[in-house]
Scaffold this active site. Structure first.
Site, PDB file in Angstrom:
ATOM      1  N   CYS A  52       3.191  -4.478  -8.172  1.00 13.69           N
ATOM      2  CA  CYS A  52       4.632  -4.486  -8.419  1.00 13.69           C
ATOM      3  C   CYS A  52       5.259  -3.370  -7.603  1.00 13.69           C
ATOM      4  O   CYS A  52       4.565  -2.629  -6.911  1.00 13.69           O
ATOM      5  CB  CYS A  52       4.929  -4.208  -9.892  1.00 13.69           C
ATOM      6  SG  CYS A  52       4.219  -5.405 -11.020  1.00 13.69           S
TER       7      CYS A  52
ATOM      8  N   GLY B 236       6.712  -7.901  -5.171  1.00  9.59           N
ATOM      9  CA  GLY B 236       6.693  -8.781  -6.341  1.00  9.59           C
ATOM     10  C   GLY B 236       7.912  -9.672  -6.338  1.00  9.59           C
ATOM     11  O   GLY B 236       9.036  -9.180  -6.225  1.00  9.59           O
TER      12      GLY B 236
ATOM     13  N   ASN C  15       3.908   0.273 -11.773  1.00  6.16           N
ATOM     14  CA  ASN C  15       3.155  -0.556 -10.840  1.00  6.16           C
ATOM     15  C   ASN C  15       1.689  -0.278 -11.114  1.00  6.16           C
ATOM     16  O   ASN C  15       1.263   0.870 -11.027  1.00  6.16           O
ATOM     17  CB  ASN C  15       3.506  -0.150  -9.393  1.00  6.16           C
ATOM     18  CG  ASN C  15       2.485  -0.666  -8.400  1.00  6.16           C
ATOM     19  OD1 ASN C  15       1.952  -1.752  -8.563  1.00  6.16           O
ATOM     20  ND2 ASN C  15       2.214   0.117  -7.372  1.00  6.16           N
ATOM     21  N   GLY C  16       0.939  -1.309 -11.476  1.00 10.14           N
ATOM     22  CA  GLY C  16      -0.487  -1.085 -11.685  1.00 10.14           C
ATOM     23  C   GLY C  16      -1.047  -1.961 -12.773  1.00 10.14           C
ATOM     24  O   GLY C  16      -0.413  -2.931 -13.204  1.00 10.14           O
TER      25      GLY C  16
ATOM     26  N   TYR D 234      -2.765  -4.749   3.813  1.00 10.50           N
ATOM     27  CA  TYR D 234      -1.944  -5.938   3.586  1.00 10.50           C
ATOM     28  C   TYR D 234      -0.642  -5.685   2.839  1.00 10.50           C
ATOM     29  O   TYR D 234       0.414  -6.188   3.208  1.00 10.50           O
ATOM     30  CB  TYR D 234      -2.755  -6.979   2.798  1.00 10.50           C
ATOM     31  CG  TYR D 234      -1.905  -8.115   2.278  1.00 10.50           C
ATOM     32  CD1 TYR D 234      -1.416  -9.096   3.137  1.00 10.50           C
ATOM     33  CD2 TYR D 234      -1.540  -8.184   0.930  1.00 10.50           C
ATOM     34  CE1 TYR D 234      -0.603 -10.118   2.668  1.00 10.50           C
ATOM     35  CE2 TYR D 234      -0.727  -9.209   0.462  1.00 10.50           C
ATOM     36  CZ  TYR D 234      -0.263 -10.175   1.336  1.00 10.50           C
ATOM     37  OH  TYR D 234       0.543 -11.178   0.878  1.00 10.50           O
TER      38      TYR D 234
HETATM   39  P1  AMP Z   1      -7.033 -16.749   1.934  1.00  8.23           P
HETATM   40  O1  AMP Z   1      -6.291 -17.895   2.515  1.00  8.23           O
HETATM   41  O2  AMP Z   1      -7.305 -16.939   0.470  1.00  8.23           O
HETATM   42  O3  AMP Z   1      -8.257 -16.369   2.708  1.00  8.23           O
HETATM   43  O4  AMP Z   1      -6.068 -15.500   1.965  1.00  8.23           O
HETATM   44  C1  AMP Z   1      -5.928 -14.759   3.126  1.00  8.23           C
HETATM   45  C2  AMP Z   1      -4.474 -14.603   3.465  1.00  8.23           C
HETATM   46  O5  AMP Z   1      -3.725 -14.197   2.328  1.00  8.23           O
HETATM   47  C3  AMP Z   1      -4.266 -13.557   4.529  1.00  8.23           C
HETATM   48  O6  AMP Z   1      -3.411 -14.137   5.492  1.00  8.23           O
HETATM   49  C4  AMP Z   1      -3.600 -12.379   3.834  1.00  8.23           C
HETATM   50  O7  AMP Z   1      -2.539 -11.881   4.613  1.00  8.23           O
HETATM   51  C5  AMP Z   1      -3.088 -12.952   2.536  1.00  8.23           C
HETATM   52  N1  AMP Z   1      -3.447 -12.132   1.374  1.00  8.23           N
HETATM   53  C6  AMP Z   1      -4.476 -11.300   1.203  1.00  8.23           C
HETATM   54  N2  AMP Z   1      -4.478 -10.747  -0.033  1.00  8.23           N
HETATM   55  C7  AMP Z   1      -3.409 -11.246  -0.672  1.00  8.23           C
HETATM   56  C8  AMP Z   1      -2.850 -11.063  -1.986  1.00  8.23           C
HETATM   57  N3  AMP Z   1      -3.413 -10.248  -2.866  1.00  8.23           N
HETATM   58  N4  AMP Z   1      -1.720 -11.763  -2.289  1.00  8.23           N
HETATM   59  C9  AMP Z   1      -1.162 -12.601  -1.402  1.00  8.23           C
HETATM   60  N5  AMP Z   1      -1.632 -12.804  -0.138  1.00  8.23           N
HETATM   61  C10 AMP Z   1      -2.744 -12.146   0.232  1.00  8.23           C
END
Ligand code: AMP
Length: 484
Positions: free
Chosen positions: A2, A30, A102-103, A257
């Site tokens: 968050c 979020g 946040n957490g 990320y």
């Molecule tokens: P996936 O398609 O499940 O392998 O997710 C990888 C993609 O999701 C990458 O392009 C990341 O930028 C993005 N990503 C990684 N972690 C998260 C997260 N916690 N929430 C949303 N997107 C994510």
């Protein structure tokens, strides 16, 4: 995960409109719910599921009076994302405390099942900030009287640390006209203090990410240390109070990320660390004897900075080969694989000119379930690529995050129980390189040598707090029950 922002503005001026601007800058943290609470002798609250721009109308802004205000954007990782889980929360005891965080608390399930019933407390929601708020208020209650403010906040934060385990940063308001913030004893979640000076005086703010300050003209003052609190009485200098002393282990996935590249976390520029991830990845690409590519193409958005520096270091052209449709919702949280893959295709459309007949090197920040990489590689081939190579600016993700970054459950991680060759096969790439753990850590540390360790739990399964594993087991049981 968050985001929050708290502002102690000039007395007599309503600060909510600026809080709104700051929250918009934190929207990436979020998108499920948002809330603002202000104080002018009384608490005024507006919160709801949805995006910041859709929730607050001018009639709300007129009602959100006062020079103290806190706001929140929510990304649910605990509970089912119900309306009542939106933050901030407040309680009238003792006198009045409001809070947003946040957490994630790793002992939340235990607190719900045992502590609250024992104390005859009825929770209003399934949001774990209620546990911090309650423990903080209890700590405060025990000190009321003639104690100096700093001692009372010290006792309240100490009580919160004692009761609430896990990773959390907090901002809040006391009804005596005070803003406060604090950061968990391991400092896993970011928390930064900002300052704005004008002819009329000095104002203070506390936020999850420094970008919230940039848009409203505050300067970065300093990050809170792990286990530290800050108290702001408008018109006075802030008081910093060190409450707990443990090892500082900030989350490295914020740099990979989650955070915006224009933010600084613990003095580390997110942008520069992503540039360093790209340089390190280029070095590793070379060291591993990977094939020669013709062009580097990022998966937008978060991989762009790393892909650009990787391309520069490899002496290759960098091209934006995918156009992103911003109006397709979050693919990551779709309920099943098929829906996730369909949305990825709708979200990212190729520019065939950049693929036809070329050996393309696609760069993403991470591979979680492998949906994005698998789909994008397929799209790149259909667009005419001769060979499709893939590089991730972080190591294989194999373990869930107990601290509030929404990750897959254990069995969903594509890299769990697979070799890199097997993952390459699964996603259909001609070559795959992940940035090694040490290179990623060193690239992060290069931004602030005082950080001796990051939380890298999602890559290693080793967590800095001791009840993380129990929490993960309880959380997956709770999620399964909620889905059913
Ligand atoms: P996936 O398609 O499940 O392998 O997710 C990888 C993609 O999701 C990458 O392009 C990341 O930028 C993005 N990503 C990684 N972690 C998260 C997260 N916690 N929430 C949303 N997107 C994510």
């Amino acid at each position: 995960m968050c985001g929050f922002l708290g502002i102690a503005g000039l007395i007599g001026r309503d600060i909510a409109p600026e809080l709104y601007e700051g929250l918009i800058a934190l929207q990436h943290r979020g998108q499920d719910a948002a809330g603002m609470l202000s104080f002018d002798g009384m608490f005024h609250l507006r919160k709801q599921n949805g995006m910041v721009r859709d929730i607050f109308r001018s009639r709300d802004m007129q009602r959100l009076k006062g020079h103290l205000a806190i706001g929140h954007v929510r990304y649910p990782t605990v509970g089912v994302g119900a309306e009542e889980d939106a933050q901030p929360f407040y309680m009238n005891y003792p006198f009045g405390v409001a809070m947003a965080h946040n957490g994630n608390l790793t002992n939340w399930v235990d607190l719900k099942a045992n502590k609250f019933p024992q104390d005859n407390i009825c929770l209003e929601s399934s949001c774990d900030v209620e546990a911090i708020l309650y423990a903080f208020a209890q700590g405060l209650q025990r000190t009321i009287g003639s104690d100096p403010l700093a001692n009372r906040i010290h006792a309240a934060v100490k009580a919160a640390f004692k009761s609430a385990k896990g990773a959390y940063s907090v901002c809040g308001i006391l009804s005596e006209g005070v803003m406060f913030g604090f950061r968990d004893p391991s400092g896993i979640k970011p928390c930064i203090v900002g300052r704005r000076e004008s002819e009329e005086g000095v104002e203070w703010a506390v936020a999850s990410e420094s970008v919230a300050f940039d848009v409203i003209g505050f300067d970065r003052y300093r990050d809170l240390n792990n286990g530290e609190a800050v108290v702001v009485v408008p018109g006075e200098e802030p008081i910093f109070i060190q409450v707990a002393d443990q090892k500082h282990t900030p989350c490295i996935f914020e740099l990979v990320y989650f955070s915006r590249p224009d933010s600084f976390l613990d003095k580390i520029s997110v942008y520069k660390s992503r540039r360093r991830f790209g340089e390190a990845l280029a070095q590793q690409w070379r060291d591993s004897g990977a094939p020669e590519a013709d062009v580097v193409i990022p998966i937008p958005d978060s991989a762009r900075d790393a892909a650009l520096s990787m391309a520069e270091a490899l002496g290759l052209p960098y091209r934006e080969g995918f156009t992103k449709n911003r109006y397709v919702g979050r693919t990551f949280i779709m309920p099943n694989q098929e829906a996730r893959q369909r949305s990825i295709r709708r979200k990212l459309n190729p520019i065939p000119l950049e693929f036809r007949g070329k050996n393309v090197l696609l760069v993403d920040d991470s591979i979680v379930r492998g949906n994005t990489s698998r789909k994008i590689i397929e799209v790149a081939r259909k667009a005419g690529a001769a060979n499709v190579y893939f590089a991730s600016t972080s190591p294989p993700l194999t373990a869930p995050c107990p601290y509030g970054i929404d990750m897959a459950t254990e069995k969903d991680f594509i890299a769990r129980g697979r070799t890199i060759e097997e993952v390459r096969d699964e996603i259909g790439a001609d070559h795959l390189v992940y940035l090694e753990l040490d290179r990623m850590i060193n690239s992060g540390k290069a931004g602030n040598e005082e950080i001796s360790e990051f939380c890298t739990g999602c890559f290693t399964g080793c967590y800095p707090t001791d009840d993380a594993e129990e929490h993960l087991a309880a959380l997956s049981a709770e999620r399964a029950a909620a889905r059913n």
